[in-house]
Structure formats: structure tokens, C-alpha cells
Design a protein around this motif. Structure first.
Motif, PDB file in Angstrom:
ATOM      1  N   PRO A 120     -22.984 -40.589 -75.526  1.00  0.00           N
ATOM      2  CA  PRO A 120     -23.944 -41.009 -76.569  1.00  0.00           C
ATOM      3  C   PRO A 120     -25.346 -41.137 -75.981  1.00  0.00           C
ATOM      4  O   PRO A 120     -25.517 -41.617 -74.854  1.00  0.00           O
ATOM      5  CB  PRO A 120     -23.392 -42.356 -77.039  1.00  0.00           C
ATOM      6  CG  PRO A 120     -21.955 -42.353 -76.632  1.00  0.00           C
ATOM      7  CD  PRO A 120     -21.873 -41.539 -75.384  1.00  0.00           C
ATOM      8  N   TYR A 121     -26.311 -40.738 -76.751  1.00  0.00           N
ATOM      9  CA  TYR A 121     -27.670 -40.683 -76.213  1.00  0.00           C
ATOM     10  C   TYR A 121     -28.671 -40.981 -77.316  1.00  0.00           C
ATOM     11  O   TYR A 121     -28.515 -40.540 -78.459  1.00  0.00           O
ATOM     12  CB  TYR A 121     -27.938 -39.298 -75.618  1.00  0.00           C
ATOM     13  CG  TYR A 121     -29.354 -39.074 -75.162  1.00  0.00           C
ATOM     14  CD1 TYR A 121     -29.928 -39.882 -74.179  1.00  0.00           C
ATOM     15  CD2 TYR A 121     -30.133 -38.054 -75.702  1.00  0.00           C
ATOM     16  CE1 TYR A 121     -31.229 -39.677 -73.758  1.00  0.00           C
ATOM     17  CE2 TYR A 121     -31.430 -37.837 -75.285  1.00  0.00           C
ATOM     18  CZ  TYR A 121     -31.969 -38.655 -74.322  1.00  0.00           C
ATOM     19  OH  TYR A 121     -33.256 -38.448 -73.905  1.00  0.00           O
ATOM     20  N   ASP A 122     -29.689 -41.750 -76.954  1.00  0.00           N
ATOM     21  CA  ASP A 122     -30.786 -42.058 -77.856  1.00  0.00           C
ATOM     22  C   ASP A 122     -32.083 -41.683 -77.156  1.00  0.00           C
ATOM     23  O   ASP A 122     -32.478 -42.319 -76.170  1.00  0.00           O
ATOM     24  CB  ASP A 122     -30.781 -43.554 -78.214  1.00  0.00           C
ATOM     25  CG  ASP A 122     -31.825 -43.896 -79.268  1.00  0.00           C
ATOM     26  OD1 ASP A 122     -32.665 -43.028 -79.578  1.00  0.00           O
ATOM     27  OD2 ASP A 122     -31.797 -45.031 -79.785  1.00  0.00           O
ATOM     28  N   SER A 162     -23.330 -34.571 -69.527  1.00  0.00           N
ATOM     29  CA  SER A 162     -22.145 -34.008 -70.172  1.00  0.00           C
ATOM     30  C   SER A 162     -22.452 -32.594 -70.625  1.00  0.00           C
ATOM     31  O   SER A 162     -23.594 -32.250 -70.955  1.00  0.00           O
ATOM     32  CB  SER A 162     -21.708 -34.866 -71.363  1.00  0.00           C
ATOM     33  OG  SER A 162     -22.702 -34.879 -72.365  1.00  0.00           O
ATOM     34  N   PHE A 163     -21.403 -31.780 -70.626  1.00  0.00           N
ATOM     35  CA  PHE A 163     -21.500 -30.380 -71.056  1.00  0.00           C
ATOM     36  C   PHE A 163     -20.327 -30.109 -71.980  1.00  0.00           C
ATOM     37  O   PHE A 163     -19.171 -30.205 -71.577  1.00  0.00           O
ATOM     38  CB  PHE A 163     -21.460 -29.443 -69.846  1.00  0.00           C
ATOM     39  CG  PHE A 163     -21.649 -27.984 -70.189  1.00  0.00           C
ATOM     40  CD1 PHE A 163     -22.878 -27.376 -70.047  1.00  0.00           C
ATOM     41  CD2 PHE A 163     -20.583 -27.216 -70.643  1.00  0.00           C
ATOM     42  CE1 PHE A 163     -23.055 -26.032 -70.360  1.00  0.00           C
ATOM     43  CE2 PHE A 163     -20.742 -25.882 -70.957  1.00  0.00           C
ATOM     44  CZ  PHE A 163     -21.984 -25.284 -70.806  1.00  0.00           C
ATOM     45  N   VAL A 164     -20.637 -29.817 -73.216  1.00  0.00           N
ATOM     46  CA  VAL A 164     -19.608 -29.470 -74.202  1.00  0.00           C
ATOM     47  C   VAL A 164     -20.028 -28.148 -74.813  1.00  0.00           C
ATOM     48  O   VAL A 164     -21.057 -28.062 -75.501  1.00  0.00           O
ATOM     49  CB  VAL A 164     -19.458 -30.551 -75.288  1.00  0.00           C
ATOM     50  CG1 VAL A 164     -18.404 -30.132 -76.309  1.00  0.00           C
ATOM     51  CG2 VAL A 164     -19.078 -31.883 -74.662  1.00  0.00           C
ATOM     52  N   GLY A 165     -19.262 -27.113 -74.547  1.00  0.00           N
ATOM     53  CA  GLY A 165     -19.612 -25.782 -75.034  1.00  0.00           C
ATOM     54  C   GLY A 165     -18.426 -25.076 -75.636  1.00  0.00           C
ATOM     55  O   GLY A 165     -17.295 -25.189 -75.156  1.00  0.00           O
ATOM     56  N   ILE A 205     -28.945 -38.435 -68.210  1.00  0.00           N
ATOM     57  CA  ILE A 205     -29.355 -39.381 -69.240  1.00  0.00           C
ATOM     58  C   ILE A 205     -28.824 -40.759 -68.864  1.00  0.00           C
ATOM     59  O   ILE A 205     -27.836 -40.879 -68.126  1.00  0.00           O
ATOM     60  CB  ILE A 205     -28.836 -38.967 -70.629  1.00  0.00           C
ATOM     61  CG1 ILE A 205     -27.305 -38.826 -70.603  1.00  0.00           C
ATOM     62  CG2 ILE A 205     -29.501 -37.692 -71.092  1.00  0.00           C
ATOM     63  CD1 ILE A 205     -26.715 -38.545 -71.953  1.00  0.00           C
ATOM     64  N   PRO A 206     -29.457 -41.818 -69.338  1.00  0.00           N
ATOM     65  CA  PRO A 206     -29.021 -43.164 -68.941  1.00  0.00           C
ATOM     66  C   PRO A 206     -27.619 -43.483 -69.460  1.00  0.00           C
ATOM     67  O   PRO A 206     -27.298 -43.242 -70.622  1.00  0.00           O
ATOM     68  CB  PRO A 206     -30.066 -44.076 -69.590  1.00  0.00           C
ATOM     69  CG  PRO A 206     -31.235 -43.196 -69.886  1.00  0.00           C
ATOM     70  CD  PRO A 206     -30.676 -41.850 -70.169  1.00  0.00           C
ATOM     71  N   ILE A 255     -23.326 -25.286 -77.907  1.00  0.00           N
ATOM     72  CA  ILE A 255     -23.464 -25.937 -76.600  1.00  0.00           C
ATOM     73  C   ILE A 255     -24.203 -27.256 -76.803  1.00  0.00           C
ATOM     74  O   ILE A 255     -25.293 -27.282 -77.377  1.00  0.00           O
ATOM     75  CB  ILE A 255     -24.223 -25.055 -75.594  1.00  0.00           C
ATOM     76  CG1 ILE A 255     -23.449 -23.755 -75.319  1.00  0.00           C
ATOM     77  CG2 ILE A 255     -24.443 -25.801 -74.290  1.00  0.00           C
ATOM     78  CD1 ILE A 255     -24.157 -22.828 -74.361  1.00  0.00           C
ATOM     79  N   GLN A 256     -23.590 -28.307 -76.337  1.00  0.00           N
ATOM     80  CA  GLN A 256     -24.221 -29.623 -76.377  1.00  0.00           C
ATOM     81  C   GLN A 256     -24.236 -30.159 -74.951  1.00  0.00           C
ATOM     82  O   GLN A 256     -23.210 -30.555 -74.421  1.00  0.00           O
ATOM     83  CB  GLN A 256     -23.456 -30.561 -77.311  1.00  0.00           C
ATOM     84  CG  GLN A 256     -24.163 -31.888 -77.543  1.00  0.00           C
ATOM     85  CD  GLN A 256     -23.402 -32.781 -78.489  1.00  0.00           C
ATOM     86  OE1 GLN A 256     -22.231 -33.058 -78.263  1.00  0.00           O
ATOM     87  NE2 GLN A 256     -24.048 -33.236 -79.540  1.00  0.00           N
ATOM     88  N   CYS A 257     -25.402 -30.116 -74.368  1.00  0.00           N
ATOM     89  CA  CYS A 257     -25.552 -30.529 -72.971  1.00  0.00           C
ATOM     90  C   CYS A 257     -26.489 -31.728 -72.925  1.00  0.00           C
ATOM     91  O   CYS A 257     -27.636 -31.655 -73.384  1.00  0.00           O
ATOM     92  CB  CYS A 257     -26.096 -29.378 -72.135  1.00  0.00           C
ATOM     93  SG  CYS A 257     -26.017 -29.676 -70.364  1.00  0.00           S
ATOM     94  N   ARG A 258     -26.011 -32.819 -72.381  1.00  0.00           N
ATOM     95  CA  ARG A 258     -26.800 -34.039 -72.270  1.00  0.00           C
ATOM     96  C   ARG A 258     -27.176 -34.268 -70.805  1.00  0.00           C
ATOM     97  O   ARG A 258     -26.319 -34.217 -69.921  1.00  0.00           O
ATOM     98  CB  ARG A 258     -25.998 -35.237 -72.777  1.00  0.00           C
ATOM     99  CG  ARG A 258     -25.590 -35.139 -74.247  1.00  0.00           C
ATOM    100  CD  ARG A 258     -26.780 -35.410 -75.146  1.00  0.00           C
ATOM    101  NE  ARG A 258     -26.494 -35.206 -76.554  1.00  0.00           N
ATOM    102  CZ  ARG A 258     -25.906 -36.092 -77.343  1.00  0.00           C
ATOM    103  NH1 ARG A 258     -25.493 -37.241 -76.846  1.00  0.00           N
ATOM    104  NH2 ARG A 258     -25.722 -35.830 -78.622  1.00  0.00           N
TER     105      ARG A 258
END
Length: 501
Positions: A5-7, A275-278, A452-453, A343-346
Motif C-alpha cells: 500500500p502506498y500514498d 513490490s513488482f506485480v506484473g 517506498i516507505p 504492471i504495478q511496480c512500487r
């Protein structure tokens, strides 16, 4: 495996609302059952693979089958457990996805944010990395590729010959006329079908934690900005910069615990993760249907007349032949490419590289000279068929060989050729692009400079702290030596006594 989770409105050194961090914690708490269900499924699956390997090793050691039967029974129990875990994971995924969606809908948007300027003195502070955490990685990949190629070819040739004989007698003259009509039809039908399909799916999930933590050191506060930020955040409890009120603010309310006081919450540091979700699904389908239909029709009429005035004379013959030929060709060649990439890369931006994808489309050879030659061959085939049938009255022996030769020539010349045309290569995102992006993600994750924190260090500034910061700069001696110094300190100017020191 869920993404972190990221803000984006939570930034290092800024004043933050702790409710935003609690929102992230709530999302992570909802995602926890899904992560546990996937971890359980992976553990049971790995156990199954290990048991199969151990079973093969024991079998290679010539251990009796009777001794291995209990192990086979347990392996079957593990397989049943995998099925139940997979079912539980699917059910949990549906529940968690809905719960997370509902929670995010109830929260405020996190794309655009606004806040008062940070009290941090940027010119006197700096961000330093310290190895306070640890590196870790959780990785899962699934890759499926299916390629199929279906081809079919069918041809049909047909030849039909007909002959009719008719005898008439003219009126008023002794005339006998024998009319012989013959027709020949040739038809060739050829169908070709080709279906080439390539389907590939790859799903990659990875979560990493990084050992380097970003810490603001030294953490220097600008007193004027701190007072302005406090008054903006707590308009009902403002800090006055006059001598008496600022000292009262610094010394007042020491009995209340700091945790219960109002405060400016600033992010002074954080540990990071990524995180890497692809997911990518690509479907390339090439289909070609071709058909050729060539036919010919020929007719001939021959009249043999015998007249009384020509006694003992031979009869003469004349003939009239008509020929018709047609060639129909149909070609349907399609090439479809469907590609879905997500692709969701944080924590970092991987390199996305497009690759070349070539598609092949077939076309017919439409050379005018070839078309005319084909039609000529078809028409000649029909005419020869008629002549062969007519001449069979004088020589049956020639017909068989001529028909075989004619059929071979007819099949070779009447069917349209199929040519391949290759289009230019197109740039697409495919499985190789995904793997390249993941490799780049791993390299950046190992460097540890992104992220990310995932854990926040909060610096709390109460009203007492802000007042003390202001006093240290503008009332350094702890007392007011003159009315002029008091006025300068009140408007944010360093007193002359402090300048002399």
C-alpha cells in the motif's frame, strides 16, 4: 501476493496526518489473509514436489514397493491438500479484493494532496542512508506458453463428358442428316486451411525490503516556518511571538504527557520496500483460408450428310465447337494480435522494452499472364475432352491416355498459386518485455537506492517545542534586554544582543 500500500502524499520531511498512515495499515491488514493463503498454497505445493523427488530417489534405490505404499498414500493426501488450499486461496482473493475496494472507496483520494509548508530547514538538513533494516525478497512466477498449428489441404477434380446423336430427314428431298453433339465439363476445387496460434501468459509477483533507511540528519527546524505551520494547523491555539507569550508557550502545560498533546507530525525518516506485480497475456493468431475453383465447358456439333446425287461417295463432316472456361479463387488471410499488459511496480520504475513481433499474411499470385495462361489451359482441356469423345468413334484406344494426360495438366495449371507476404515487424510488449522489466527491477532493488516507505519515523513538534525553537534563535539569552530587541524578535528578526554573541 499483494502490492505494498502506498500514498504518494506522504513525503519525507513533511507534516503529515497520521490518519493517512492508519489508512495504509488498514489496507495492509485486509491484504494479510490473502498473503497468508498464498503462502500456505506455495508451502504445500513445494512439499508435494519434495515428496515426489524423495519418492523417485527411494525408487531408484530399489526399495520395495510395499514399503513405499504408505508414502504414496501420504502424497495423495498432500495433493488433496493442494486442491483445498487452492480453493481457499480463490475464495479469499474474492473476499479480500472486495473488502479492499470498499475500504479505498471510503477513504479520501490519495493522488493530489495539500499541506502547509514543512518547518524543516532544507538548507541546513540533509537526507542520509543508514543500514538500519534488512534485505529480503518474496518471489512467485507463473509462465504458460501454448503454440498450435493446424493445416488442412483438400482437392477435388471432376470430368464429365456427354454425347447425343440425332438423325433427321429433310422434307421434299431425300436427305439424311446425322447430328452428333458432345459436351465436356472439367472442374477442379482446391481448399487450403492454415491456423497458427501462439498464446502466452506470464504472471510475476515480488516483494522486497531494503536495508538502507532514509534519515534526515541533521534535522534542523526553521523557527519562523514552524510557528507559521503551527498557527495554520491549530488556529485555535496560536503561538504569539511576543516575549511574554512565547516564554509562556515554552513553559506552559508540562503536566500533560507529550503523547496526548497536539503536535506537528513530521516524517523524519523511513525504511523502504518495493513490490513488482506484473501480468501479460499475448495471443497471436494467424489464419488463412484459400480456395480455387477452375471449371471448363466445351461443346461440339458434327453433321454427316449423305445425299442421293452422290452415290457411292463418302460423307463429309463439319463441326462447330464452343468453349468456356472460368477460374474462381478466394483468399482469406487474417493475422490478429491481442496483448494485455499490467504492471504495478512500487518503489522504482523498471525499464520497459518493446520487442518486434512479425506477422505473416498470405496473398494470391495475381500475375495477369499467369491468369490468362490458366484460363487458356482450362479451355483447351474442355475442347480436348470433346474431341476425344468425338474421335472415340474411330479410335477408343486414344481416349484413356489423353484423359490422364489432360487431367494432370489441368490440375497443374488451373489452380492459383499462394504467395506469402510478410509485414513489417511491429513493436509490442510481450513476455520478453516483462522479463526484461523484472531483471531491471532486481538490479535496482539490489542497489537499494529506491523504494517506498514501509515504516515511518515520526518527529513530533509540540507547542512547547516550537516555542523553544523560536526562543533559541530570537531570545538566545533567555531574557529581553531592550524594547528594541523585543520588537525585532517578535517580528522574526535576530536581536542585536544575539548578533553580538
Amino acid at each position: 501476493m499483494s502490492s505494498i500500500p502506498y500514498d504518494p502524499t506522504l513525503q519525507l520531511g513533511q507534516i503529515v496526518d497520521l490518519e493517512k498512515i492508519k489508512d495504509l495499515q488498514a489496507i495492509a491488514a485486509l491484504q494479510k489473509p490473502l498473503d497468508l493463503a498464498l503462502e500456505k498454497l506455495n508451502n504445500v505445493t513445494k512439499t508435494s514436489y519434495k515428496l515426489k523427488m524423495i519418492y523417485r530417489e527411494l525408487d531408484n534405490l530399489d526399495i520395495g514397493t510395499d514399503k513405499l505404499e504408505p508414502m504414496v498414500t501420504e502424497m495423495q493426501k498432500v495433493m488433496n491438500k493442494i486442491a483445498s488450499c487452492a480453493l481457499a486461496y480463490g475464495q479469499t482473493a474474492l473476499t479480500v479484493i472486495k473488502a479492499v475496494e470498499d475500504l479505498k472507496s471510503s477513504q479520501e483520494q490519495k493522488t493530489i494532496g495539500v499541506s502547509v509548508e514543512s518547518p524543516l530547514d532544507y538548507s541546513a538538513s540533509s537526507v542520509v542512508q543508514f543500514p538500519l533494516a534488512f534485505d529480503s525478497m518474496t518471489f512467485d512466477v507463473q509462465y504458460i506458453r501454448n503454440e498450435s498449428n493446424d493445416q488442412s489441404d483438400s482437392s477435388h477434380a471432376k470430368s464429365v463428358s456427354k454425347m447425343n446423336s440425332n438423325k433427321t430427314e429433310g422434307v421434299g428431298v431425300k436427305n439424311k442428316e446425322t447430328t452428333i453433339s458432345a459436351s465436356s465439363t472439367h472442374e477442379t476445387v482446391t481448399k487450403q486451411t492454415s491456423n497458427h496460434k501462439i498464446e502466452g501468459t506470464i504472471v510475476i509477483t515480488a516483494n522486497c525490503t531494503h536495508k538502507n533507511a532514509d534519515i534526515i540528519e541533521p534535522f534542523r527546524i526553521n523557527p519562523e516556518k514552524a510557528v507559521a505551520a503551527w498557527n495554520y494547523t491549530f488556529p485555535k491555539d496560536k503561538i504569539e511571538t511576543g516575549p511574554r507569550k512565547i516564554f509562556a508557550a515554552a513553559l506552559d502545560d508540562h503536566k500533560t504527557p507529550p503523547a496526548d498533546k497536539d503536535a506537528l507530525n513530521m516524517i523524519s525518516g523511513c525504511t523502504k520496500g518495493s513490490s513488482f506485480v506484473g501480468m501479460i497475456h499475448i495471443l497471436q493468431s494467424e489464419k488463412s483460408d484459400s480456395s480455387s475453383n477452375a471449371s471448363s465447358y466445351a461443346s461440339a456439333v458434327s453433321s454427316s450428310m449423305e445425299k442421293d446425287m452422290w452415290m457411292n461417295s463418302s460423307s463429309g463432316g463439319y463441326g462447330n465447337s464452343k468453349g468456356f472456361a472460368k477460374s474462381l479463387s478466394a483468399m482469406n488471410s487474417t493475422s490478429n494480435v491481442d496483448c494485455h499488459v499490467s504492471i504495478q511496480c512500487r518503489g522504482m520504475i523498471p525499464s520497459i522494452v518493446a520487442n518486434d513481433l512479425t506477422t505473416t499474411v498470405q496473398s494470391m499470385d495475381m500475375d495477369p499472364e499467369t491468369v490468362m495462361a490458366n484460363l487458356s489451359a482450362i479451355q483447351e482441356a474442355g475442347n480436348q475432352g470433346v474431341n476425344t469423345t468425338m474421335e472415340s468413334q474411330m479410335g477408343e484406344g486414344k481416349r484413356g491416355g489423353q484423359f490422364i494426360s489432360l487431367s494432370n495438366e489441368y490440375m497443374n495449371t488451373s489452380v492459383t498459386n499462394i504467395a506469402e507476404k510478410q509485414t513489417e515487424a511491429n513493436k509490442v510488449i510481450d513476455q520478453n518485455s516483462m522479463m526484461s522489466a523484472f531483471e531491471d527491477y532486481i538490479e535496482k532493488a539490489q542497489a537499494g537506492e529506491c523504494g517506498i516507505p514501509i515504516n515511518f519515523y515520526i518527529k513530533r513538534l509540540t507547542k512547547n517545542d516550537v516555542a523553544k525553537c523560536y526562543i533559541r534563535k530570537f531570545y538566545p539569552s533567555g531574557r529581553v534586554t531592550s524594547a528594541r530587541d523585543a520588537q525585532k524578535a517578535q517580528i522574526g528578526q535576530v536581536p542585536e544582543a544575539a548578533e553580538e554573541e
